[in-house]
Enzyme design. Structure first.
Site, PDB file in Angstrom:
ATOM      1  N   GLN A   1       1.341 -10.820  -3.365  1.00  0.00           N
ATOM      2  CA  GLN A   1      -0.081 -10.470  -3.379  1.00  0.00           C
ATOM      3  C   GLN A   1      -0.455  -9.924  -4.746  1.00  0.00           C
ATOM      4  O   GLN A   1       0.319  -9.178  -5.346  1.00  0.00           O
ATOM      5  CB  GLN A   1      -0.359  -9.370  -2.352  1.00  0.00           C
ATOM      6  CG  GLN A   1      -0.152  -9.774  -0.919  1.00  0.00           C
ATOM      7  CD  GLN A   1      -0.443  -8.600  -0.005  1.00  0.00           C
ATOM      8  OE1 GLN A   1       0.101  -7.518  -0.182  1.00  0.00           O
ATOM      9  NE2 GLN A   1      -1.294  -8.815   0.977  1.00  0.00           N
TER      10      GLN A   1
ATOM     11  N   ARG B   1       6.668 -11.032   5.704  1.00  0.00           N
ATOM     12  CA  ARG B   1       6.150 -10.789   7.043  1.00  0.00           C
ATOM     13  C   ARG B   1       6.688 -11.857   7.969  1.00  0.00           C
ATOM     14  O   ARG B   1       6.783 -13.025   7.591  1.00  0.00           O
ATOM     15  CB  ARG B   1       4.610 -10.848   7.038  1.00  0.00           C
ATOM     16  CG  ARG B   1       4.034  -9.814   6.106  1.00  0.00           C
ATOM     17  CD  ARG B   1       2.535  -9.856   6.094  1.00  0.00           C
ATOM     18  NE  ARG B   1       2.055  -8.947   5.052  1.00  0.00           N
ATOM     19  CZ  ARG B   1       0.785  -8.712   4.778  1.00  0.00           C
ATOM     20  NH1 ARG B   1      -0.144  -9.310   5.492  1.00  0.00           N
ATOM     21  NH2 ARG B   1       0.439  -7.891   3.824  1.00  0.00           N
TER      22      ARG B   1
ATOM     23  N   HIS C   1      -4.752  -0.957  -5.391  1.00  0.00           N
ATOM     24  CA  HIS C   1      -5.375   0.093  -4.598  1.00  0.00           C
ATOM     25  C   HIS C   1      -6.103   1.030  -5.526  1.00  0.00           C
ATOM     26  O   HIS C   1      -5.568   1.429  -6.554  1.00  0.00           O
ATOM     27  CB  HIS C   1      -4.321   0.811  -3.772  1.00  0.00           C
ATOM     28  CG  HIS C   1      -3.686  -0.112  -2.770  1.00  0.00           C
ATOM     29  ND1 HIS C   1      -2.570  -0.851  -3.062  1.00  0.00           N
ATOM     30  CD2 HIS C   1      -4.079  -0.467  -1.513  1.00  0.00           C
ATOM     31  CE1 HIS C   1      -2.279  -1.609  -2.017  1.00  0.00           C
ATOM     32  NE2 HIS C   1      -3.175  -1.414  -1.063  1.00  0.00           N
TER      33      HIS C   1
ATOM     34  N   LYS D   1     -14.784  -4.488   5.422  1.00  0.00           N
ATOM     35  CA  LYS D   1     -14.320  -5.239   4.252  1.00  0.00           C
ATOM     36  C   LYS D   1     -15.306  -6.316   3.846  1.00  0.00           C
ATOM     37  O   LYS D   1     -16.128  -6.756   4.643  1.00  0.00           O
ATOM     38  CB  LYS D   1     -12.959  -5.863   4.545  1.00  0.00           C
ATOM     39  CG  LYS D   1     -12.994  -6.804   5.747  1.00  0.00           C
ATOM     40  CD  LYS D   1     -11.658  -7.515   5.955  1.00  0.00           C
ATOM     41  CE  LYS D   1     -11.743  -8.463   7.129  1.00  0.00           C
ATOM     42  NZ  LYS D   1     -10.558  -9.294   7.288  1.00  0.00           N
TER      43      LYS D   1
ATOM     44  N   ASP E   1      -2.086  -7.365  -5.581  1.00  0.00           N
ATOM     45  CA  ASP E   1      -2.543  -6.264  -4.742  1.00  0.00           C
ATOM     46  C   ASP E   1      -2.900  -5.070  -5.625  1.00  0.00           C
ATOM     47  O   ASP E   1      -2.159  -4.760  -6.543  1.00  0.00           O
ATOM     48  CB  ASP E   1      -1.381  -5.877  -3.812  1.00  0.00           C
ATOM     49  CG  ASP E   1      -1.861  -5.255  -2.538  1.00  0.00           C
ATOM     50  OD1 ASP E   1      -3.080  -5.079  -2.376  1.00  0.00           O
ATOM     51  OD2 ASP E   1      -1.001  -4.934  -1.694  1.00  0.00           O
TER      52      ASP E   1
ATOM     53  N   CYS F   1       0.805  -1.229   0.000  1.00  0.00           N
ATOM     54  CA  CYS F   1       0.000   0.000   0.000  1.00  0.00           C
ATOM     55  C   CYS F   1       0.838   1.279   0.000  1.00  0.00           C
ATOM     56  O   CYS F   1       0.596   2.160  -0.822  1.00  0.00           O
ATOM     57  CB  CYS F   1      -0.974   0.046   1.171  1.00  0.00           C
ATOM     58  SG  CYS F   1      -1.362  -1.531   1.886  1.00  0.00           S
TER      59      CYS F   1
ATOM     60  N   HIS G   1      -8.652  -1.150  -0.953  1.00  0.00           N
ATOM     61  CA  HIS G   1      -7.523  -2.051  -1.004  1.00  0.00           C
ATOM     62  C   HIS G   1      -8.110  -3.399  -1.360  1.00  0.00           C
ATOM     63  O   HIS G   1      -9.053  -3.824  -0.737  1.00  0.00           O
ATOM     64  CB  HIS G   1      -6.909  -2.046   0.396  1.00  0.00           C
ATOM     65  CG  HIS G   1      -5.914  -3.111   0.647  1.00  0.00           C
ATOM     66  ND1 HIS G   1      -4.611  -2.833   0.919  1.00  0.00           N
ATOM     67  CD2 HIS G   1      -6.032  -4.445   0.681  1.00  0.00           C
ATOM     68  CE1 HIS G   1      -3.953  -3.960   1.103  1.00  0.00           C
ATOM     69  NE2 HIS G   1      -4.787  -4.952   0.966  1.00  0.00           N
TER      70      HIS G   1
END
Length: 648
Positions: free
Chosen positions: A386, A368, A390, A474, A388, A339, A520
Site C-alpha cells: 500500500q 491478508r 497516516h 471516507k 499508505d 497503521c 488514513h
RNA sequence: GCUGGCGUAGCUCAGUCGGUAGAGCAUCGGUUUUGUAAACCGAGGGUCGGGGGUUCGAAUCCCUUCGCCAGCUCCA
C-alpha cells in the site's frame, strides 16, 4: 363521472380517449409504424405494459427501441423467455427470480442436476423457438391465497417466498404468463416474445438463494439481449476487446509478472519488466511524498500480536489475517495493515502542536488472508504494497489536510493517465451502532469536514450512507479507464478508533494534552492493483515514461551493430531504457517481435543511417516511419519522458 | 469458502473406443547478413498438476488433493 380520460403526449398534445384505452391503442391511433415498434409505455413516469388499460388522466409516453428504458423491460422479458424455455425442457425446475442487469439479464433456477454447457445451447434454441411462436406476455391478477396455493402445488418454494415477502394478505397479486411459464412479477413486459430480436446466453454460475452463503446454491444462467443483432454483436465484441486487455494475459505476454503455484496463490512475482514499472511508480510516489511534506518511514513486516490486540484489529479482522506464529514464548504476526506501526512511531516521542501535522508515509507491504475463490490476478491478492500514509493533526488543520489528500489523489490519477473520476462520500448509519464506533459528534464533525472539503474543491460526489469504515467516514475516488470501467483505488479516511485506543496525544498551546485527529489515506490503493489497472487501461501500451523498454535498436545487418550501440549509449546517457537487438534475425522478424512487445520506439539503423548519424524511427501505433537526426530523436524522447506524455 | 468448468512441452493448443503423447511458436546448433510485422535446415524438450485406485494396460475411468477460470459470498 366521465367515461373518458385525457392523455398528455410528449409533443404536448392531449388526447381524449375512453377509459380503458391501452397505450397500444394510442400508438395505433398515432401511426401503425409506432404501434409496430412500440415495446412498452411510461405513464406518469412509471413503466407499464402496452396492453394495460389506462383508467385516469396521465402523461403517456410510448417507448420504442430508441428508449434506453425500454431495454430494461426488453431484458426482463428476455429473462422470462429464458425461464419459459427452461420449463419446456426441464419441467421439474423450480424458479427463483430473473431480473434485468446492467448488461443483460439472468434467471435463478433450483434443480437437482446442474445445467451443462450443452444444456445452455439447447435452452437457447428453445428460446429461439418460443420467439418464433410469438407468445404473449399475458398479465393477470389473482387472489394472493390462490396464487400462493398454485405455486405451492408446483413446489415453487421460492416464488411463495417472494409472494409472502412482497405482498400483503388481502392483495391481488400480479402474474405474468408466457407459454407454460407462470411468474409472480410486477412487470412490465413486452407484448410478446416475437419482439425479442437478439439475445445470447453467456454462462452458468452458482448463486446463493437470497444472496446468503448459508443458503443452498441455485443455478444462475446469465444472458444478454439487445434491440438488434448489430448491438448484440458490438457488445460481444466489446467483451472480446476487454479480454485482450486482461492484465493476466498481458502480464504473461509482456513478461511483467507471474503468480507461482509452488509459492502460493495471491502472491505476486514482479519480473524485471514489471519491476521497472513498479520502480517508476514508487519513485513518483516517494518524490511526491517529499514534495508534499510527508516523512518516509519503514516499519517491520512481523510484529507482536499484542500490537493488534491494542489496535483492535485482532477482534475485527481476525478472519482476514495470516495465522500468527510463536517465537520465544510470544506470538507474532505478519502485518495486515500499516497503521499500528505508524502510530508507534508517532507515540515514540511527545508531540507539540507545533509538530503537527505529522504525515508518515510508507510503501508498506501487508498480507491478508483472502478466501480461495476471490483472488484475481493483481486486483485481489494476499500480499500487496500500500502507498499508505497516516496524518496526525489538530482539528484546525483537518480540512486543509483532507483537501490536500484529495488533490494529491487527483494528481496521482492524472499523472498516470486517468482523467475521469467518480467521487463518493461514505457515511455511517446512525441506526447501526454495532457497525460503527465513535460518538455522534465525532461522526458529524468528520462527515461535515469531508463534505465541506468536497464542496470547496468543487468536486461532484455521491453520498453513500452506511458504507463508511467502522472507524470513520471516507472519501473514495474511483477512476474510469480507457474502456469506461470503474476502479476503486484511492481512499481518504477518518479514523476515530486508533487515536483513542493508543491514547495518542499532543501538547496544545495552553499546555494541555489533546488527542490528535487521524487521517488514513492510500492513493494507488495497492501498488499491485494499480499496476493491474494500468495494464488494462493502456492495454499494455504504456506511455514512454512507464515503458520497461522505451527504445529497441534494430541494426539491419551485423555490420550496423556498432552504430546501433553508439546510438544506444547516447540514449542511455540521456536516461532512456534502450535495448539493442543484435540477434542474427531478419529485421522484419525483430520489428514484429518488438512491436508485439508494445515498445514505443523501434529504431532501424543501416548504411543510410550510420553514414548520416540518423535513425529511422518506427513509432508504436503509426504506419509510417520517419528519418530523424540521432540528437533530434534523443531530445524528442527525453521530452516525452519528462512530460509523462501519454501520446508518442 | 460455495456451485460449475478446466489443468497435456516455456507458450497456445490437438490427442478418436482405455493400447504407453503430437503440432505451431519459443529454445539450442548450423546456414544466411538481411531496408520496415514471422528466412531456411536440424536437434533437444513431457512422471499428461500431485497422490491413490480400477485395469493385462490410464493423459483418457474412479477417489482425493493442489492450482486456474466464471459467478456467488466476502473485500477493514
Amino acid at each position: 363521472m366521465s367515461d373518458s380520460i385525457h392523455l398528455k403526449l410528449p409533443d404536448g398534445s392531449v388526447k381524449e380517449v375512453p377509459k380503458g384505452t391501452t397505450a397500444l391503442d394510442v400508438a395505433k391511433s398515432i401511426s401503425p409504424r409506432l404501434a409496430d415498434s412500440a415495446l412498452a409505455a411510461k405513464s406518469n413516469g412509471d413503466l407499464i405494459d402496452l396492453g394495460r388499460p389506462l383508467e385516469e388522466d396521465s402523461e403517456l409516453r410510448i417507448l420504442t427501441d430508441r428508449d434506453p428504458q425500454a431495454l430494461e423491460v426488453y431484458r426482463h422479458s428476455s429473462a422470462h423467455l429464458l425461464a419459459a424455455a427452461v420449463l419446456e425442457l426441464f419441467p421439474e425446475t423450480k424458479l427463483g427470480h430473473g431480473p434485468a442487469t446492467e448488461n443483460g439479464f439472468f434467471y435463478d433456477f433450483h434443480r437437482q442436476t446442474p445445467f451443462t454447457p450443452e444444456d445452455l445451447e439447447k435452452i437457447e434454441k428453445k428460446m429461439q423457438e418460443l420467439v418464433q411462436h410469438n407468445l404473449p406476455y399475458a398479465r393477470e391478477f389473482v387472489d394472493r391465497s390462490e396464487g400462493l396455493q398454485r405455486f405451492k402445488g408446483e413446489g415453487d418454494f421460492m416464488k411463495c417466498h417472494f409472494i409472502e415477502q412482497f405482498t400483503k394478505p388481502d392483495e391481488k397479486i400480479s402474474i405474468y404468463k408466457t407459454g407454460k411459464f407462470l411468474d409472480f412479477c410486477r412487470g412490465p413486459h413486452l407484448p410478446s416474445t416475437g419482439k425479442i430480436k437478439a439475445f445470447k446466453l453467456l454462462n452458468i454460475a452458482g448463486a446463493y438463494w437470497l444472496g446468503d452463503e448459508k443458503n443452498p446454491q441455485l443455478q444462475r444462467i446469465y444472458g444478454t439481449s439487445f434491440f438488434s443483432k448489430k448491438d448484440l454483436d458490438d457488445y460481444l465484441n466489446s467483451i472480446e476487446e476487454a479480454k485482450k486487455r486482461d492484465h493476466r494475459v498481458l502480464g504473461k505476454q509482456l513478461d511483467l509478472f507471474s503468480i507461482q503455484e509452488l509459492a502460493g496463490p495471491g502472491l505476486i512475482f514482479w519480473h524485471p519488466k514489471g519491476g521497472i514499472i513498479r520502480k517508476e511508480m514508487e519513485d513518483w510516489m516517494r518524490d511526491q511524498y517529499v514534495k508534499r511534506g510527508y516523512s518516509l518511514v519503514y516499519t517491520p513486516h512481523v510484529m507482536r500480536r499484542q500490537l493488534f490486540f491494542t489496535s483492535g484489529h485482532e477482534g475485527y479482522y481476525a478472519q482476514n489475517f495470516f495465522d500468527f506464529m510463536e517465537l520465544d514464548d510470544a506470538e507474532y504476526r505478519v502485518k495486515p495493515m500499516n497503521c499500528p506501526g505508524h502510530i508507534l512511531i508517532y507515540k515514540d516521542s511527545l508531540k507539540s502542536y507545533r509538530d503537527l501535522p505529522v504525515r508518515l508515509g510508507e510503501l508498506g507491504t501487508v498480507y491478508r488472508y483472502e478466501r480461495s475463490g476471490v483472488m484475481h490476478g493483481l486486483l485481489r491478492v494476499r500480499g500487496f504494497t500500500q502507498d499508505d500514509a497516516h496524518i496526525f493533526c489538530t482539528p484546525e488543520q483537518i480540512e486543509k489536510e483532507i483537501a490536500d489528500c484529495v488533490e494529491f489523489a487527483r494528481d496521482v490519477l492524472k499523472d498516470f493517465g486517468f482523467d475521469k473520476f467518480q467521487t463518493e462520500l461514505s457515511t455511517w448509519d446512525p441506526g447501526d451502532r454495532k457497525s460503527f464506533v465513535g460518538s455522534e459528534e465525532q461522526w458529524n464533525m468528520a462527515t461535515s469536514s469531508l463534505e465541506s472539503v468536497l464542496r470547496k474543491l468543487n468536486i461532484e460526489y455521491k453520498t453513500i450512507p452506511g458504507e463508511a469504515a467502522f472507524y470513520g467516514p471516507k472519501i473514495d475516488i474511483k477512476l474510469v479507464d480507457a474502456i469506461g470501467r470503474l476502479w476503486q483505488l484511492s481512499t481518504v479516511q477518518f479514523d476515530f478508533n486508533l487515536p483513542q485506543r493508543f491514547s495518542l496525544e499532543y501538547v496544545a498551546e495552553d499546555g494541555s494534552r489533546k488527542q490528535p485527529l487521524m487521517v488514513h489515506r492510500a492513493l494507488f490503493g495497492s501498488v499491485e492493483r494499480f499496476f493491474g489497472v494500468l495494464i488494462e487501461h493502456y492495454a499494455g501500451a504504456f506511455p514512454v515514461w512507464l515503458s520497461p523498454v522505451q527504445v529497441a535498436m534494430i541494426p539491419i545487418a551485423e555490420r550496423h551493430s556498432e552504430y546501433a550501440e553508439k546510438v544506444a549509449s547516447q540514449l542511455r546517457a540521456a536516461g532512456v531504457r534502450v535495448h539493442v537487438d543484435s540477434r542474427n534475425e531478419k529485421m522484419n522478424s525483430k520489428i514484429r517481435e518488438h512491436a508485439m512487445q508494445k515498445i514505443p520506439f523501434l529504431l532501424v539503423v543501416g548504411d543510410k543511417e550510420s553514414e548520416a548519424d540518423k535513425v529511422n524511427v518506427r513509432t508504436r501505433g503509426k504506419e509510417k516511419t520517419e528519418d530523424m537526426g540521432t540528437a533530434e530523436f534523443v531530445e524528442k524522447i527525453k521530452k516525452l519522458i519528462e512530460e509523462k506524455s501519454a501520446v508518442l
